[in-house]
Motif scaffolding. Structure first.
Motif, mmCIF file in Angstrom:
data_model
loop_
_atom_site.group_PDB
_atom_site.id
_atom_site.type_symbol
_atom_site.label_atom_id
_atom_site.label_comp_id
_atom_site.label_asym_id
_atom_site.label_seq_id
_atom_site.Cartn_x
_atom_site.Cartn_y
_atom_site.Cartn_z
ATOM 1 N N ASP A 452 0.861 -1.189 0.000
ATOM 2 C CA ASP A 452 0.000 0.000 0.000
ATOM 3 C C ASP A 452 0.897 1.239 0.000
ATOM 4 O O ASP A 452 1.618 1.501 0.969
ATOM 5 N N SER A 453 0.859 2.003 -1.084
ATOM 6 C CA SER A 453 1.737 3.170 -1.207
ATOM 7 C C SER A 453 1.412 4.238 -0.165
ATOM 8 O O SER A 453 2.291 5.004 0.243
ATOM 9 N N LYS A 454 0.165 4.299 0.279
ATOM 10 C CA LYS A 454 -0.206 5.326 1.257
ATOM 11 C C LYS A 454 0.395 5.037 2.622
ATOM 12 O O LYS A 454 0.916 5.920 3.293
ATOM 13 N N PRO A 459 -1.275 -4.392 3.272
ATOM 14 C CA PRO A 459 -2.384 -4.629 4.220
ATOM 15 C C PRO A 459 -2.417 -6.086 4.673
ATOM 16 O O PRO A 459 -1.775 -6.955 4.082
ATOM 17 N N SER A 460 -3.175 -6.363 5.691
ATOM 18 C CA SER A 460 -3.283 -7.716 6.226
ATOM 19 C C SER A 460 -3.973 -8.637 5.226
ATOM 20 O O SER A 460 -4.914 -8.234 4.533
ATOM 21 N N ILE A 461 -3.502 -9.849 5.176
ATOM 22 C CA ILE A 461 -4.098 -10.857 4.301
ATOM 23 C C ILE A 461 -5.285 -11.538 4.962
ATOM 24 O O ILE A 461 -6.096 -12.177 4.305
#
Length: 1299
Positions: A452-454, A459-461
């Motif tokens: 996630d570039s932000k 993120p969680s899988i």
């Protein structure tokens, strides 16, 4: 090549169906149905209810719907038990004497429940005693009312039962209890017992909270709430329970060092401190430099200063002294020189063989050189007269060698390519596979989220959509049906099933028993996150194959124990493996693996990508299949390289481009013939080795033709240029013989040096590189022999063609003399641009003293800087480099490094373990009570405390510890026997308990089973030889269950070799642990080195043969001493070249200069390796060794031309550059450069890194040293001229004639 990252095998936990400590409280309360809670109101005075010899709970008042009995909440005086009950209570609770607060049924329930925890703790008697005391006091203490207060009750069938209590325990007791148990190991799972009996509690308060949690129906745990308290009002009349507590270091109940590191007996054997790399450094102001770099800088300053001082005095003395005048006696005429007719006549007159063999063309040669020159002169004349005979004979010999291609075979198995014969690791693997069991095959999927570039992190899988996607993927994998010999093969047919009919798949789906219908029933994502923390304790978290699933094996991309933030699902399918001697033993598995990879490519990958996720996958056979595919990946690139080199050869062999006579003077057909000579030499080499049974490799087929072409072209150019330099007034046989005399010795010297340098590579243990070196050495030798035979004959034919004005490539077409300009004599030839540059620019510039100083200073600086950089070269060979760039394994290896948080398994294998009672081996290996403090398992536990240096992540799973616990009388639910002496399983297993029974009673066929041993049957808690021999097979066949978690079936089925064990010797057994996560090649090398050093130290200490084994060791063993191997082979190669030069030239001076320049070239090449991050491995070592042979060509021809030139050193250096500089540059440098550059476009990274980058660096470094540094060195301190003796003789003759 390391296959080990593909071998990230995860330890399969084995069924430990085990009720948590809370279930122990079932002896106190249970209920059939619940009703509203009622606050217990005192019906007597507080002091009467809480006093000595008074009970807070007594007898059983009902059952819960799950069958657990419940106690009555009524206070009553303590009761004096009968003699039988008193003795039973004393056997389990020695601190309780006299009256008690429990009935026989209550005590039997307590005993049945604590037996589930005893196997976890019996190895540490102090912990077990403290643990039992807690529950004995709670259940049967006559002073129960002093520290237990019933706070709530529930009504069941009109009977009140306990629903909640306060249990007052001193902090001291809680602290000491926890401290005595916190480090106790549970070997079967390579973890702490506290993870199972305390949910990983970090202090006693957390442990008590876990114990006191009220469990739901049919869920293991306490059926009522227990609130542990330590503070109490004095007016209440209550006192916290504070019975005697034992330290784990107590001498009477001592635990092993592995279970109690703080014990005083273990203080002298603290864990080893991490190895600190002592790097010497020096601070200069704010600058901090290494001692090596500082020393090299000082050395550089000293060398350059000495050179400047010497140069100053030398120049001063040179101006004062007379300048010697020497005749230039080298008769070789460069194509760029326009010699006068008188000069030609003088040279022709000197072209004679003197009476002494070693005097040729007026030059005093060494005996060997003179003999070689004489042979070449006679041979050249004979070849010129009989070219067809020479051509036919040489081709016949090569074609005869090519017949061996009938037996040609290619080796693609990684273990046969990269593991040397006699490898210690290979022998250990063979021992492990044959005595224990081959490590299972691994098929793996890695499903990951995208960064996630932000937020800067993926993120969680762990989401509902991703888990549902995983179910879909699993369904398709289960649906794979591969065809093998007409039969259908599914995953279930080949997968590892340690305990039943379910595959031991490592996946988070195991928390739902691999059943999508249970997803909602169990609670979805919340259940998964619950299992992350309670995978060892919650029954609903048990896998379908009846084992706890460690989330670290099924997740990736998390830190610490924060499993919920994992960014990847890691799905691993362990598949049964067999010792594959015939190559077909694992046929079914290989067939399924191919179908698995095809499914992943065609179906799973698009499915996952559509969900904005990534998928990486691999199978056991993936690397071998990709290596096979690589054999054709670069075929076009290699072919283009050959064509480009052929085109360049054809142009460079011809004369200056003149359109009017190009079709006559061109050498396309000769160049093509030269390329064919190279191909024949390669085929002859491959044919010879194939005939004697040596298999080829893909590198041989792709690289050796290029290598031999690059090496062989040099000699072709030098031979053709030498012939063209001869005066056309001479007959053809004279020109051929003179050309061979001129360049033959240097060609022979260079070729022999190359052959020897390549042959040195055969000493490298890695088969792929050793075979490569052998093939290359023979190919270069054959190429040299064909060049001085077949190619010389072809030069004769080409010269006859040109003289007869026949068209190149079409020799049948003859052009009249008037239609083309004849190939005039030497006087008519114009010097080429390159030749003019060498004579008019390059040589004069290098002769300037200022330039010489700069050149020497720069090249010495480069050499010393490269020495400093060499320490940065890391050993290893990245698997990604060996594979094609478009291979799906490239992404897989990246994902493994990024996501996996568990290291490969590590086995410590013990050979010839003597289990007889007379031997001390048992106590030298085990880690429970009464084991030696320096035993193997205790040492492994200590090493795991410093994983940064030992690379050992956890204590070892010990079949020996678990076996000794299993037969222990304390573990009365484990080792049991029928009255006839046969094995009786635990009470919760068939035939004692039917699978359809919700609870098992004490009746039935097993009612008369007794424990195998009483304490009196054992000697110091150790079995006799006969007892050990009889009970070990029982243990290995015993299934683990709730009543006995120590059963060895599944966990240790293949850990012990029972063949021949009746003699009292177990030939092989293993103790399993893990390495820490290994991400870099250096991690693999260092972990193997650390494990071997550890095993060697422990073996020497105990006198027992122990070795470490992990699946990747076989491929990384070579890197343990790769530096030693490299330096030895380089030294041998340099020594061989030096000896060849010394023998042929008989000049120690010249040989030493060549040796120094070659050493500098190799050192500079290693410096480039450090800059480009090229690792040191067998491939790069072979390249370094071969670079010596190739670099010889940059030095030998210039040095030879210098030694036979006349004049002072400066004049001779100019003459050498003018004569041979153009040939070396065009025939050696540019030829190799043209072929190497094409390799940049290869699809395989190994070609780009180890052949493009290294060979390009070699060509550039060799060119600079051969045509810049070497001439400068020769002009400063070159050897004396060979023409001095002749000049002196001529002066003596002239002076005597004058007299």
């Amino acid at each position: 090549m390391d296959l080990s990252e593909r071998k990230m095998k995860f330890f399969l936990g084995f069924p430990i169906v085990f009720f948590l400590l809370q279930s122990i409280f079932v002896s106190l309360v249970t209920a059939e149905s619940s009703s509203a809670r009622l606050l217990l109101m005192p019906n007597t005075s507080f002091r009467e209810r809480h006093s000595e010899e008074y009970c807070a709970m007594y007898d059983i008042c009902g059952k819960r719907s799950d069958g657990k009995v419940l106690n009555c909440p009524y206070g009553s005086p303590s009761v004096k038990p009968d003699e039988l009950l008193s003795s039973k209570i004393q056997s389990l609770c020695p601190t309780i004497t006299g009256n008690v607060c429990c009935t026989e049924v209550q005590f039997d329930t307590l005993r049945a429940q604590v037996q589930q925890a005893i196997p976890f703790l019996v190895g540490c008697p102090a912990c077990l005693r403290n643990f039992l005391n807690l529950f004995c006091e709670l259940t049967c203490s006559p002073n129960q009312s002093l520290f237990i207060n019933v706070t709530s009750v529930t009504k069941v069938n009109n009977n009140l039962t306990v629903d909640g209590i306060d249990f007052y325990v001193t902090d001291n007791f809680g602290e000491e209890l926890y401290n005595s148990c916190k480090d106790v190991k549970f070997g079967t799972m390579n973890s702490r017992a506290m993870d199972f009996i305390g949910a990983g509690a970090q202090n006693f308060r957390e442990w008590f909270v876990f114990i006191g949690r009220q469990a739901d129906l049919d869920v293991p745990g306490s059926p009522y709430a227990i609130n542990f308290r330590s503070s109490i009002f004095e007016s209440s009349g209550m006192k916290p329970m504070n019975v005697s507590v034992y330290s784990c270091g107590d001498t009477s109940l001592g635990c092993s060092c592995g279970d109690c590191p703080s014990s005083s007996t273990c203080s002298g054997s603290a864990p080893p401190l991490p190895h600190k790399k002592h790097s010497c450094s020096i601070s200069i102001g704010s600058l901090k430099v290494k001692c090596v770099e500082f020393s090299l800088a000082i050395l550089y300053i000293v060398l350059v200063s000495s050179f400047l001082v010497w140069g100053f005095f030398h120049r001063t003395r040179g101006k004062k002294g007379p300048v010697s005048r020497l005749k230039p006696l080298l008769n070789a005429v460069d194509e760029s020189e326009l010699h006068s007719v008188n000069k030609q006549k003088d040279d022709i007159q000197t072209m004679q063989i003197h009476d002494e063999v070693q005097v040729v063309n007026g030059v005093q040669l060494s005996v060997v050189q003179g003999y070689i020159s004489s042979c070449y002169r006679r041979y050249g004349t004979w070849v010129a007269r009989n070219p067809m005979l020479i051509l036919c004979l040489s081709l016949a010999v090569v074609l005869l060698l090519c017949l061996g291609l009938i037996r040609f075979k290619v080796e693609t198995r990684p273990e046969k390519l990269w593991v040397g014969h006699g490898s210690k690791a290979a022998e250990e693997k063979q021992f492990f596979d044959s005595h224990l069991a081959p490590f299972y095959r691994i098929e793996q999927l890695i499903l990951a989220t995208i960064l996630d570039s932000k937020h800067g992190s993926p993120p969680s899988i762990v989401t509902e959509d991703n888990i549902q996607l995983l179910f879909e993927i699993q369904k398709k994998v289960d649906g794979i049906r591969a065809n093998y010999s007409g039969s259908s093969v599914s995953l279930s047919d080949i997968c590892l099933k340690p305990l039943g009919q379910e595959c031991a798949t490592q996946s988070v789906l195991q928390y739902f028993k691999m059943d999508p219908d249970k997803y909602d029933d169990y609670g979805g994502v919340d259940h998964v996150e619950y299992c992350f923390q309670h995978y060892t304790s919650a029954d609903t978290c048990m896998s379908a194959f009846k084992a706890p699933l460690d989330p670290s094996t099924a997740l990736g991309g998390f830190s610490g124990n924060n499993y919920s933030e994992a960014s990847a699902f890691v799905v691993t399918y362990p598949v049964n493996n067999k010792i594959d001697k015939s190559g077909t033993e694992n046929g079914k598995a290989v067939a399924w693996e191919k179908a698995f990879v095809q499914l992943a490519k065609e179906v799973l990958l698009p499915m996952v990508q559509s969900k904005n996720l990534t998928l990486a996958f691999s199978s056991e056979s993936s690397i071998e299949e990709e290596l096979k595919r690589e054999s054709t990946a670069d075929a076009i690139t290699i072919l283009i390289s050959y064509l480009v080199m052929f085109a360049y050869i054809s142009l460079t062999l011809g004369d200056s481009l003149r359109l009017s006579s190009f079709y006559i003077s061109s050498k396309v057909l000769l160049g093509l013939s030269g390329v064919m000579v190279v191909m024949l030499s390669v085929l002859g080499s491959v044919g010879f080795f194939s005939a004697i049974g040596v298999k080829s490799t893909l590198i041989i087929m792709e690289v050796i033709p290029f290598l031999v072409l690059a090496v062989g072209v040099d000699n072709m150019c030098i031979l053709v240029h030498a012939v063209k330099r001869q005066p056309l007034e001479l007959p053809l046989e004279g020109r051929i013989s003179n050309a061979l005399v001129e360049v033959g010795p240097s060609i022979t010297l260079a070729s022999l040096s190359e052959v020897l340098a390549f042959a040195v590579g055969s000493f490298i243990p890695m088969p792929a590189c050793r075979v490569f070196s052998m093939f290359a050495a023979l190919a270069v030798l054959l190429d040299f022999l064909l060049q001085v035979t077949a190619f010389v004959a072809l030069i004769v034919f080409d010269s006859l063609r040109a003289e007869d004005h026949r068209v190149d490539c079409f020799p049948c077409i003859k052009i009249p003399s008037s239609s083309s300009e004849p190939d005039g004599g030497i006087g008519q030839r114009k010097p080429g641009l390159l030749a003019r540059y060498m004579k008019e620019v390059h040589a004069p510039v290098l002769s300037l003293w200022g330039v010489k100083i700069v050149v020497v200073a720069i090249f010495i600086a480069l050499a010393l800087a490269s020495i400093a950089l060499c320490s940065r070269i890391q050993p290893g060979l990245e698997q990604k480099i060996v594979l094609p760039r478009d291979s799906y394994l490239q992404g897989y290896f990246n994902n493994v490094s990024e996501h996996l948080r568990v290291g490969p398994p590590l086995y410590f294998v013990v050979k010839n373990y003597n289990y007889s009672s007379e031997s001390r081996h048992t106590n030298q290996l085990c880690s429970i009570s009464q084991c030696d403090s320096n035993s193997l398992l205790n040492e492994i536990a200590r090493a795991s405390l410093v994983p940064e240096s030992s690379y050992i992540a956890k204590p070892a799973a010990s079949w020996l510890d678990d076996f000794l616990v299993w037969i222990s009388p304390e573990a009365f639910g484990c080792c049991r026997k029928f009255t006839n002496g046969s094995y009786c399983p635990p009470a919760d297993q068939p035939p004692c308990c039917s699978p359809d029974e919700s609870s098992c009673g004490v009746g039935g066929v097993c009612k008369d089973c007794t424990t195998c041993f009483r304490h009196s049957d054992l000697h110091n808690d150790r079995p006799s030889t006969a007892q050990f021999r009889e009970k070990l097979p029982w243990f290995l066949d015993a299934l683990p269950s709730a009543d006995c978690a120590k059963g060895g079936h599944g966990a240790y089925t293949s850990s012990v070799d029972l063949n021949g064990y009746n003699s009292g010797i177990i030939q092989a057994s293993e103790f399993r642990t893990y390495h820490t996560p290994l991400n870099k090649q250096s991690d693999y090398v260092n972990s193997m080195r650390a494990a071997r050093e550890f095993s060697s130290r422990v073996s020497d200490s105990l006198g027992i043969e122990i070795f470490p084994y992990s699946v990747f060791y076989m491929f990384f063993e070579q890197y343990l001493d790769i530096w030693r191997t490299a330096l030895i082979n380089l030294a041998i190669a340099l020594g061989a070249v030096f000896i060849v030069c010394l023998v042929i030239t008989c000049s120690f001076w010249s040989s030493t200069i060549i040796l120094i320049v070659l050493s500098m070239i190799v050192v500079d090449l290693m410096g480039v390796m450090a800059i480009l991050d090229i690792q040191l491995n067998a491939v790069s070592v072979v390249n370094l060794v071969m670079s010596i042979g190739i670099a010889v060509e940059f030095c030998v021809h210039i040095t030879h031309a210098f030694s036979v030139s006349g004049g002072d050193r400066g004049q001779r250096a100019k003459e050498a550059l003018s004569t041979m500089g153009a040939s070396v540059f065009s025939g050696i440098t540019l030829t190799k450069l043209v072929g190497v550059i094409v390799l940049f476009f290869a699809r395989s990274e190994v070609f780009v890194v180890y052949y493009f980058q290294m060979y390009l660096a070699l060509v550039l470094i060799g060119f600079l040293h051969g045509l810049v540094f070497l001439p400068v060195v020769l002009s400063i301190c070159g050897p004396p001229s060979r023409c001095l003796l002749i000049e002196k003789k001529q002066e003596e003759q002239s002076s005597s004639s004058q007299l």
